[in-house]
Design an enzyme around this catalytic site. Structure first.
Site, PDB file in Angstrom:
ATOM      1  CG  ASP A  13      -0.406 -20.485  -0.855  1.00 37.20           C
ATOM      2  OD1 ASP A  13       0.135 -20.383   0.266  1.00 37.20           O
ATOM      3  OD2 ASP A  13       0.163 -21.002  -1.834  1.00 37.20           O
ATOM      4  CE1 TYR A  71      -3.217  -2.965   0.735  1.00 40.13           C
ATOM      5  CE2 TYR A  71      -4.566  -1.025   1.077  1.00 40.13           C
ATOM      6  CZ  TYR A  71      -4.458  -2.381   0.849  1.00 40.13           C
ATOM      7  OH  TYR A  71      -5.588  -3.137   0.738  1.00 40.13           O
ATOM      8  CG  ASP A 110      -7.651  -5.540   1.518  1.00 32.45           C
ATOM      9  OD1 ASP A 110      -8.663  -5.150   2.125  1.00 32.45           O
ATOM     10  OD2 ASP A 110      -7.543  -5.512   0.270  1.00 32.45           O
ATOM     11  CG  ASP A 131     -13.178  -8.129   1.793  1.00 31.56           C
ATOM     12  OD1 ASP A 131     -13.020  -7.413   2.805  1.00 31.56           O
ATOM     13  OD2 ASP A 131     -13.624  -7.703   0.715  1.00 31.56           O
TER      14      ASP A 131
HETATM   15  C1  IPM Z   1     -10.273  -2.235   3.872  1.00 31.98           C
HETATM   16  C2  IPM Z   1     -10.577  -1.655   2.519  1.00 31.98           C
HETATM   17  C3  IPM Z   1      -9.517  -0.621   2.175  1.00 31.98           C
HETATM   18  C4  IPM Z   1      -8.182  -1.333   2.116  1.00 31.98           C
HETATM   19  C5  IPM Z   1      -9.784   0.172   0.884  1.00 31.98           C
HETATM   20  C6  IPM Z   1     -11.110   0.876   0.933  1.00 31.98           C
HETATM   21  C7  IPM Z   1      -8.680   1.140   0.596  1.00 31.98           C
HETATM   22  O1  IPM Z   1     -10.677  -2.655   1.566  1.00 31.98           O
HETATM   23  O2  IPM Z   1     -10.207  -1.466   4.856  1.00 31.98           O
HETATM   24  O3  IPM Z   1     -10.139  -3.461   3.976  1.00 31.98           O
HETATM   25  O4  IPM Z   1      -7.823  -1.910   1.072  1.00 31.98           O
HETATM   26  O5  IPM Z   1      -7.466  -1.311   3.123  1.00 31.98           O
HETATM   27 MG    MG Z   2     -10.591  -4.589   2.364  1.00 34.91          MG
END
Ligand code: IPM
Ligand code: MG
Length: 365
Positions: free
Chosen positions: A223, A141, A247, A251
């Protein structure tokens, strides 16, 4: 006690879910005798539209003066053009960097009432309760070089995954400290079979583990981790990992909780000592969900649970944090649901109504 908080609603459903977070915050204040001075600020697409930048320096300055920051979401399809110079997400990255909130704590907790809301088999997800500690201010990032340019053979772009041993050490310490307060098991997730930054990560983690002989440490390739997480989620207690891996796996992990709308997060610069306060920012992990904006159907629980985390980490008010978490548990037991966690025979509520029932539980009226 009086506390100063910044409120950054952002884009899409951000303002709607954050309004419910504030509603529950005020309910806790009423019940426990705290008051909050709220300062609102712009971030993301709304800031680009109003100020030409995703987060102005004036807003950064305002945020730094607060006890904590509540954040909704950023992301706006109007600014999705990959050619654009400024993106709503830049505001969030700038804030993370400006506050040096290198530790992003994302609890992955499945409320037993929501087992049916997950796409996985009950015997697999039952008992899921782990925490992902994501490094938040380094890696791909922020690493330099980071740019796109044109060569004689066409365009090229580079991102850099760089970590110093200090950056690794401070986040790994957070992982160990959290594990110490839980089931004493830490899984460090990397890609050490390929990446040099991961090999350094593993070396540093092994060195630090000597300071935590009471914690069981294992290393897992990222992985493998993505597979293990849906195969045996109850294997995990605390996971510590670098920014991009964190990240992606969070999710994925949200499916274990029934919905993205159930996943809160805290971003802080380390775990405060018992009773100490530390500035941090608190946000649901879901995005701005533009298709749901203005429909009053988004699930505000992730935001409300983020407010609980704020009480815990930034204000050192554990009782207040538990009060919110218990209220959420109670209303789920009573059958209240938003559309994303809806199940047969349950009572479906909109965003505001969900905020109302939780706030009411908190005040006990
Ligand atoms: C998260 C989001 C952010 C990230 C985006 C919105 C920049 O996906 O907080 O997980 O990638 O960190
Ligand atoms: Mg995210």
């Amino acid at each position: 006690m009086k506390y100063n908080l910044a409120v950054l609603p952002g884009d899409g459903i951000g303002p709607e879910v954050l309004a419910e977070g504030v509603k529950v915050l005020e309910a806790v204040g009423k019940r426990c005798g705290h008051s909050f001075e709220l300062t609102y600020g712009l971030i993301g697409g709304v800031a680009i539209t109003a100020e030409g930048t995703a987060l102005s320096e004036a807003t950064v300055k305002m945020c730094k003066k607060q006890d904590a920051i509540l954040f909704g979401a950023v992301g706006d399809p109007r600014y999705d053009d990959p050619m654009a110079k400024v993106h709503p997400e830049d505001g969030l990255l700038r804030l993370r960097q400006a506050l040096d909130t290198f530790a992003n704590i994302r609890p992955v907790f499945l409320f037993p009432e929501l087992i049916e809301a997950t796409p996985l088999k009950t015997n697999i997800v039952k008992g899921t309760d782990f925490v992902v500690v994501r490094e938040l201010t380094g890696g791909l990032y922020f690493g330099k070089p980071k740019r796109q340019w044109t060569t004689s053979r066409g365009r090229r772009a580079v991102d850099t995954m760089a970590y110093s041993e200090q950056e690794i050490a401070r986040i790994v310490h957070v992982g160990f400290e959290l594990a110490r307060k839980r089931r004493k098991k830490l899984t460090s997730v990397d890609k050490a079979n390929v990446l040099l930054s991961s090999r350094l990560w593993r070396q540093v983690t092994m060195e630090i583990s000597k300071e935590y002989p009471d914690i069981e440490l294992d290393h897992m390739l990222v992985d493998t981790c993505t597979m293990r997480m849906i195969q045996t989620p109850t294997y995990f207690d605390v996971i510590v990992t670098e920014n991009t891996f964190g990240d992606i796996i969070t999710d994925e992990a949200s499916t274990l909780t029934g919905s993205m709308g159930m996943m809160p997060s805290a971003s802080i610069a380390g775990i405060p000592a018992e009773g100490a306060r530390i500035i941090g920012f608190y946000e649901p992990i879901h995005g701005s969900a533009p298709k749901h904006a203005g429909k009053n159907d988004a699930n505000p629980i992730a935001t409300i649970l983020s407010v609980a985390m704020m009480f815990r980490y930034s204000l050192a008010l554990e009782k207040e944090a538990r009060m919110i978490e218990t209220a959420v548990e109670d209303i789920l037991k009573e059958g209240y649901r938003t559309y994303d966690i809806m199940g047969a025979g349950m009572k479906k509520l909109g965003t505001k109504e969900m905020g109302d029932v939780i706030a009411k539980k908190v005040t006990g009226k």
